[in-house]
Design an enzyme around this catalytic site. Structure first.
Site, PDB file in Angstrom:
ATOM      1  N   ASP A   1     -18.684 -56.050  -6.763  1.00 35.09           N
ATOM      2  CA  ASP A   1     -17.309 -56.184  -7.212  1.00 35.09           C
ATOM      3  C   ASP A   1     -17.124 -57.493  -7.977  1.00 35.09           C
ATOM      4  O   ASP A   1     -17.335 -58.576  -7.429  1.00 35.09           O
ATOM      5  CB  ASP A   1     -16.410 -56.154  -5.976  1.00 35.09           C
TER       6      ASP A   1
ATOM      7  N   ASP B   1     -10.263 -51.017  -4.538  1.00 34.08           N
ATOM      8  CA  ASP B   1     -10.312 -50.689  -5.968  1.00 34.08           C
ATOM      9  C   ASP B   1      -9.735 -49.299  -6.224  1.00 34.08           C
ATOM     10  O   ASP B   1      -8.960 -49.095  -7.150  1.00 34.08           O
ATOM     11  CB  ASP B   1     -11.763 -50.697  -6.481  1.00 34.08           C
TER      12      ASP B   1
ATOM     13  N   THR C   1     -12.339 -55.437 -13.094  1.00 37.29           N
ATOM     14  CA  THR C   1     -12.526 -56.881 -13.205  1.00 37.29           C
ATOM     15  C   THR C   1     -13.764 -57.234 -14.021  1.00 37.29           C
ATOM     16  O   THR C   1     -13.718 -58.119 -14.869  1.00 37.29           O
ATOM     17  CB  THR C   1     -12.637 -57.531 -11.808  1.00 37.29           C
ATOM     18  N   THR C   2     -14.855 -56.518 -13.774  1.00 41.75           N
ATOM     19  CA  THR C   2     -16.080 -56.810 -14.517  1.00 41.75           C
ATOM     20  C   THR C   2     -15.859 -56.540 -16.000  1.00 41.75           C
ATOM     21  O   THR C   2     -16.242 -57.340 -16.864  1.00 41.75           O
ATOM     22  CB  THR C   2     -17.241 -55.941 -13.994  1.00 41.75           C
TER      23      THR C   2
HETATM   24  P1  ADP Z   1     -15.196 -52.849 -13.113  1.00 42.40           P
HETATM   25  O1  ADP Z   1     -15.192 -54.048 -12.209  1.00 42.40           O
HETATM   26  O2  ADP Z   1     -14.935 -53.233 -14.520  1.00 42.40           O
HETATM   27  O3  ADP Z   1     -14.348 -51.737 -12.626  1.00 42.40           O
HETATM   28  P2  ADP Z   1     -17.417 -51.160 -12.435  1.00 42.40           P
HETATM   29  O4  ADP Z   1     -18.745 -51.626 -11.952  1.00 42.40           O
HETATM   30  O5  ADP Z   1     -16.528 -50.488 -11.470  1.00 42.40           O
HETATM   31  O6  ADP Z   1     -16.711 -52.377 -13.105  1.00 42.40           O
HETATM   32  O7  ADP Z   1     -17.708 -50.194 -13.648  1.00 42.40           O
HETATM   33  C1  ADP Z   1     -16.669 -49.583 -14.367  1.00 42.40           C
HETATM   34  C2  ADP Z   1     -17.221 -48.862 -15.555  1.00 42.40           C
HETATM   35  O8  ADP Z   1     -18.152 -47.847 -15.158  1.00 42.40           O
HETATM   36  C3  ADP Z   1     -16.118 -48.156 -16.311  1.00 42.40           C
HETATM   37  O9  ADP Z   1     -16.297 -48.349 -17.681  1.00 42.40           O
HETATM   38  C4  ADP Z   1     -16.312 -46.707 -15.919  1.00 42.40           C
HETATM   39  O10 ADP Z   1     -15.829 -45.797 -16.891  1.00 42.40           O
HETATM   40  C5  ADP Z   1     -17.809 -46.626 -15.795  1.00 42.40           C
HETATM   41  N1  ADP Z   1     -18.248 -45.498 -14.966  1.00 42.40           N
HETATM   42  C6  ADP Z   1     -17.881 -45.216 -13.708  1.00 42.40           C
HETATM   43  N2  ADP Z   1     -18.485 -44.091 -13.291  1.00 42.40           N
HETATM   44  C7  ADP Z   1     -19.253 -43.644 -14.299  1.00 42.40           C
HETATM   45  C8  ADP Z   1     -20.123 -42.517 -14.484  1.00 42.40           C
HETATM   46  N3  ADP Z   1     -20.316 -41.642 -13.535  1.00 42.40           N
HETATM   47  N4  ADP Z   1     -20.746 -42.405 -15.674  1.00 42.40           N
HETATM   48  C9  ADP Z   1     -20.568 -43.314 -16.627  1.00 42.40           C
HETATM   49  N5  ADP Z   1     -19.771 -44.377 -16.531  1.00 42.40           N
HETATM   50  C10 ADP Z   1     -19.106 -44.557 -15.375  1.00 42.40           C
HETATM   51 MG    MG Z   2     -14.542 -50.563 -10.926  1.00 38.45          MG
END
Ligand code: ADP
Ligand code: MG
Length: 546
Positions: free
Chosen positions: A69, A398, A102-103
């Site tokens: 996270d 989240d 956040t990322t």
């Molecule tokens: P953040 O802290 O930004 O939410 P995450 O590690 O949760 O970071 O990653 C979010 C990103 O991963 C988003 O761009 C989301 O669309 C993408 N994502 C989530 N699940 C999938 C999936 N199954 N296939 C491709 N991209 C995904």
């Molecule tokens: Mg996320």
């Protein structure tokens, strides 16, 4: 670079800053800030997306946090550089505003600064860059608004997909279908409709962690869960139609705090003394009984003797309930927290249909269910170990944030890097309307947002260049929702694949990333006060960049 601030007066240099103060100006200051901010973005980039890796953070006393996270990583890292701290602020804002993304926000800001650095190298003035960035940012928000699709509270399937998308790649993934159901059910219970708009107060979804068992055991409780057992074995374990007294005062006889000695010279006196104490405790219990309460939840202690009397009266009681739980209980049951027993009256009692002690992972917890306020719900977060429970708890947080903001905003977008690819494509066309240097800045912004699909591909072991080329081609053809498909290593329609996110995650990420980049770029002078206790030392973080 760090020369003290020196002015000139008739050829005589004068010092206008105290000794020990540091200053860096112009390109030095910019480069240094950009490098620090980018270092922060790099630290979290590998965690992005479902295939992102976790980070293990060990603090100075050896406590460990394992997480994926973004905001947690940055909060746990002991960051000192001022520009780097601004990046951490982005993550915090994103977390407060949306609870997810956040990322994304941090890496977009990092990439914007990287592109800006290239432009600075080409002697483009920071104000031109920031102007271009602002134009691009405003346009991006418009584009995102356009590609957003409406979602309704009855669209359970989409809501579950939003929850699952925010949980992909976290420890919670294995149980994500189950957790998504729990999260969506919880949000539906607390959601309120106000003139056609849906409002969700995420604070109404309380989370209570308990390790032991598996993440599949995570459950929604319609009420408040208190991590305390019923204090005396002779008390009832279940009370229906509960009338609950909430006390912030101990049912104990205060020990004499002064040095006064009580001399007891005969067994009779001893007996009288004990009886005196017992009577005081009995009187206290009587006051509870008189109010009509059949449940007592006390933030402080309850003496053994008082427990005995309470048990005799059939009052289910818990002691040392957390303050935050007491506040949640007051809100949920409609009761009032009383700090003077003499004030306790029937009107102060809260209501719940059932109060019951149950065993969870071998430990007793007290469930206060079907409260006066039906909007009080608790997610009982479960997982095998403490670290797992913590990470699942963060994932649920989240997911709650994601589903809540999807409903409040009423709009969703496909994820998997598709909105960023679309934004990038449209921004490049938008840039054509401008000339020269501004155009370069807008195009740089367009390139920067592609960091999201690029990192998703990279973290998923795909070739980032091939993926971006294919993605650009698909979007050029009008496939707005095409994104990185990590299951088959290609690109595909993210909507169909069930990768859905609230629009607000994207708009907020762009807003805070754009603003932070702009703020950092506008700085051309860093003046750091000398350390008070250490004297004229280098401020940390300022001496080792690049
Ligand atoms: P953040 O802290 O930004 O939410 P995450 O590690 O949760 O970071 O990653 C979010 C990103 O991963 C988003 O761009 C989301 O669309 C993408 N994502 C989530 N699940 C999938 C999936 N199954 N296939 C491709 N991209 C995904
Ligand atoms: Mg996320």
């Amino acid at each position: 670079m760090a020369n003290a601030m020196i002015g000139q007066l008739g050829g005589q240099p004068i010092l206008i800053l105290p000794e020990g103060a540091m200053r860096s100006t112009g390109k030095d200051a910019q480069r240094n800030n950009i490098a620090a901010a980018r270092a922060v973005a790099d630290a979290v980039r590998t965690t992005l997306g479902p295939k992102g890796m976790d980070k293990m953070l060990v603090d100075s006393i050896g406590d460990i946090v394992i997480t994926n996270d973004g905001v947690t990583i940055l909060e746990e890292m002991d960051i000192e550089h001022p520009a780097a701290k601004m990046m951490v602020e982005i993550a915090k804002t994103q977390n407060e505003e949306v609870g997810d993304g956040t990322t994304t926000a941090v890496i977009i800001a990092g990439e914007l600064l990287k592109k800006a650095e290239d432009l600075l190298e080409q002697e483009i003035h920071p104000t031109v860059i920031t102007r271009g960035f602002r134009l691009a940012k405003d346009e991006t928000l418009k584009i995102l608004e356009q590609i957003g699709k409406p979602v309704s509270i009855d669209d359970t399937e989409s809501l579950k997909k939003i929850a699952m998308t925010s949980m992909y790649g976290k420890s919670a993934e294995k149980a994500s279908a189950h957790l998504a159901t729990v999260v969506v059910d919880a949000i539906k219970m607390v959601a309120e409709k106000n003139n056609g708009k849906i409002q969700v107060d995420s604070d109404n979804v309380k989370r209570e962690k308990k390790h032991g068992g598996s993440s599949e055991d995570t459950a929604l409780v319609r009420g408040i869960v208190v991590d305390k057992e019923v204090v005396h074995p002779a008390m009832p374990k279940t009370v229906k139609e509960a009338k609950i007294a909430l006390l912030d005062v101990a049912l104990e006889v205060k020990e004499t705090e002064t040095d006064a000695e009580i001399r007891i010279t005969s067994p009779d006196q001893m007996q009288a003394f004990i009886e005196q104490e017992q009577k005081m405790l009995k009187d206290m219990v009587e006051k509870v009984v008189k109010s009509g309460a059949n449940v007592l939840l006390c933030q402080k202690g309850i003496d053994d003797v008082a427990q005995h009397y309470l048990a005799k009266k059939g009052i289910l009681s818990c002691r040392r309930v957390k303050k935050s739980d007491m506040e949640a209980l007051a809100k949920a049951t409609g009761g009032r927290i009383i700090s003077n027993l003499d004030d306790l009256s029937t009107e102060d009692l809260g209501y719940a249909k059932v109060v019951e002690e149950r065993k969870v992972a071998g430990e007793s917890m007290t469930f206060v269910e079907e409260c006066k306020d039906p909007k009080a719900v608790t997610i009982l977060v479960r997982g095998s170990t403490e670290h797992v429970v913590d990470e699942i708890n963060r994932s649920i947080e989240d997911a709650v944030g994601a589903v809540a903001s999807a409903l409040e905003e009423g709009k969703i977008v496909a994820g998997a890097g598709s909105p960023e690819a679309e934004v990038s494509n449209r921004l490049r066309k938008f840039a054509e309307k401008f000339s020269g240097r501004e155009q370069l800045a807008i195009k740089a912004f367009a390139d920067a947002v592609e960091v999201v699909p690029r990192s998703l591909a990279e973290n998923g072991g795909l070739d980032p260049i091939d993926t971006l080329v294919e993605l650009r081609a698909a979007h050029e053809k009008g496939n707005v929702t095409y994104g990185v498909d990590l299951t088959n290593g290609k690109i595909s329609d993210a909507f169909t694949a069930g990768v859905i996110e609230p629009l607000k995650v994207k708009t907020q990420a762009i807003m805070s990333a754009g603003e932070a980049a702009e703020m950092i770029l506008r700085i051309d002078d860093v003046i750091t006060a000398g350390r008070l206790e250490k004297g004229p030392s280098m401020p940390s973080g300022m001496d080792h960049e690049e």
